[in-house]
Design an enzyme around this catalytic site. Sequence first.
Site, short mmCIF file in Angstrom:
data_model
loop_
_atom_site.label_atom_id
_atom_site.label_comp_id
_atom_site.label_asym_id
_atom_site.label_seq_id
_atom_site.Cartn_x
_atom_site.Cartn_y
_atom_site.Cartn_z
N GLY A 10 57.90 43.33 65.47
CA GLY A 10 57.97 42.16 66.34
C GLY A 10 59.32 42.02 67.02
O GLY A 10 59.64 40.97 67.58
N ASN A 19 65.43 42.08 63.69
CA ASN A 19 66.22 40.85 63.60
C ASN A 19 67.53 40.96 64.36
O ASN A 19 68.07 39.95 64.83
CB ASN A 19 66.46 40.48 62.13
CG ASN A 19 65.21 39.88 61.50
OD1 ASN A 19 64.14 39.84 62.12
ND2 ASN A 19 65.33 39.41 60.27
N GLU A 60 53.88 35.85 68.89
CA GLU A 60 53.90 36.92 67.90
C GLU A 60 55.02 36.70 66.89
O GLU A 60 54.83 36.89 65.68
CB GLU A 60 54.09 38.28 68.59
CG GLU A 60 54.17 39.44 67.60
CD GLU A 60 54.33 40.79 68.26
OE1 GLU A 60 54.59 41.76 67.52
OE2 GLU A 60 54.20 40.88 69.49
N ARG A 61 56.17 36.27 67.37
CA ARG A 61 57.31 36.09 66.46
C ARG A 61 57.11 34.86 65.58
O ARG A 61 57.51 34.86 64.41
CB ARG A 61 58.60 36.03 67.28
CG ARG A 61 58.93 37.41 67.81
CD ARG A 61 59.93 37.48 68.93
NE ARG A 61 60.10 38.89 69.31
CZ ARG A 61 60.66 39.31 70.43
NH1 ARG A 61 61.10 38.42 71.31
NH2 ARG A 61 60.77 40.61 70.68
N PHE A 97 53.45 53.60 64.63
CA PHE A 97 53.52 52.35 63.87
C PHE A 97 52.51 51.32 64.39
O PHE A 97 52.79 50.12 64.45
CB PHE A 97 54.93 51.73 63.91
CG PHE A 97 56.05 52.67 63.53
CD1 PHE A 97 55.88 53.61 62.53
CD2 PHE A 97 57.27 52.60 64.17
CE1 PHE A 97 56.91 54.48 62.18
CE2 PHE A 97 58.31 53.45 63.83
CZ PHE A 97 58.13 54.39 62.83
N ARG A 100 56.97 33.55 29.85
CA ARG A 100 57.80 34.64 29.33
C ARG A 100 58.92 34.07 28.47
O ARG A 100 59.61 33.12 28.88
CB ARG A 100 58.38 35.44 30.49
CG ARG A 100 59.33 36.55 30.09
CD ARG A 100 58.62 37.67 29.39
NE ARG A 100 59.53 38.78 29.13
CZ ARG A 100 59.22 39.85 28.41
NH1 ARG A 100 58.00 39.95 27.88
NH2 ARG A 100 60.09 40.82 28.22
N GLN A 119 63.94 39.44 40.42
CA GLN A 119 64.95 39.55 39.36
C GLN A 119 64.56 38.70 38.15
O GLN A 119 64.78 39.11 37.01
CB GLN A 119 66.31 39.12 39.91
CG GLN A 119 67.48 39.35 38.96
CD GLN A 119 67.83 40.81 38.79
OE1 GLN A 119 67.43 41.64 39.60
NE2 GLN A 119 68.56 41.14 37.73
N GLY A 158 62.26 43.63 34.16
CA GLY A 158 61.66 44.94 34.38
C GLY A 158 60.23 44.87 34.88
O GLY A 158 59.78 45.75 35.63
N ILE A 168 47.41 46.67 69.51
CA ILE A 168 48.26 46.77 70.70
C ILE A 168 49.28 47.86 70.46
O ILE A 168 49.94 47.89 69.40
CB ILE A 168 48.93 45.42 71.05
CG1 ILE A 168 49.73 45.56 72.35
CG2 ILE A 168 49.75 44.86 69.91
CD1 ILE A 168 50.11 44.23 72.99
#
Length: 387
Positions: free
Chosen positions: A373, A376, A252-253, A164, A278, A346, A350, A131
């Site tokens: 969409g 905001n 859509e939203r 877009f 980790r 975070q 790294g 669309i």
Amino acid sequence: MNVIDTPSPDFMLEEDIVMFSDSVGKWIDEHAPPEAVQSWIANSSVPRDLWNKAGEAGLLGLSMPEEDGGMGGDYRHEVVLMRQLGWKGADHFGISLHNAIVAPYIWHYGTPEQKERWLPRLLTGELVGAIAMTEPGAGSDLQGIKTTAIKSGNGYVVNGSKTFITNGQLANFIIVVAKTDPTAGAKGTSLIVVETDGAEGFERGRNLHKIGMEGNDTSELFFNDVKVPGENIIGGGEGQGFIQLMQQLPQERLNIAIQGIAAAERGLQETLAYVKQRKAFGKTVLEFQNTQFKLAEVKTKLTVARVFVDHCIGLHLKGQLDAVTASMAKYWVTDIQGETLDEMLQLHGGYGYMNEYPIAQLYKDARVQRIYGGTNEIMKVLIARSL
């Protein structure tokens, strides 16, 4: 995916919905495993034949009525597909836009002839849908579009440019938002279908290079005196486009909110796996109180968001989801998606900044959710008008 253990509402626990979810997950495992998704990202597009495979598997037109040739499901089936794509990291495949945004314009508003002509081909993947709303000078403000579809003989001549556009490189069935009467404002807006195969004057621009969602083709489109049959105006008459858009934008939203939760839930799953293995200073990252507190915050936010989105799905199934509530879901959930994925990246240190770790892709993909969409900021304007 059980990282959010809040019980699903009863309407999502019916046996056929659960079985369908399992089958969709298996299809994605077979046709869109992580290595396939990496190839999509490298090529900035999914393979064209994936659309045909989705059609063969019955994944196109899930919620289209059987009398219109569809699968006879409902919005819950679209929810399942969106969630499975998000949980498994295959959400660069623009199938939900095809299913839950493009096709509904035809089966809600199309004439009997339009339904007969287009819906069966949308179901098989012969037609890939897009669309075309956004223009270089008009984004969330749909009344500001400049593309025209001017009556000429028995048809229309379309002129303008769009940008877009999701599925833009592969789509051959494009719903174009255009002005059939440039002097009439919103009342002069119509939705007109351009079937691009062999359409003279239609050009695809470059496949846009994005910071996220790289595996989904997003394009500029150009219409230079493109001749379109008169019967391609959705609904059969001019001036209905703006109302049609406004009626479909809540779904859509809601789609965007559902996709946002699924992606963030995957992020939590990936982060839990990482912090459990980790080690730092002789213990796992999960053993640090800061990690536990951050993950507690993330789980709480995602649980609250999931409950609200499930509530909105329930309203939508009953035809009661209004534009204001859908705007709340879109803006708030995508904000939460961005916040929580930032926290989870975070915790990866790294390694979270390295593209080979899923959290990096999830972080990049999340950013556009607050833009498309309707931004905001526009969502807050719509909500404020209800006060």
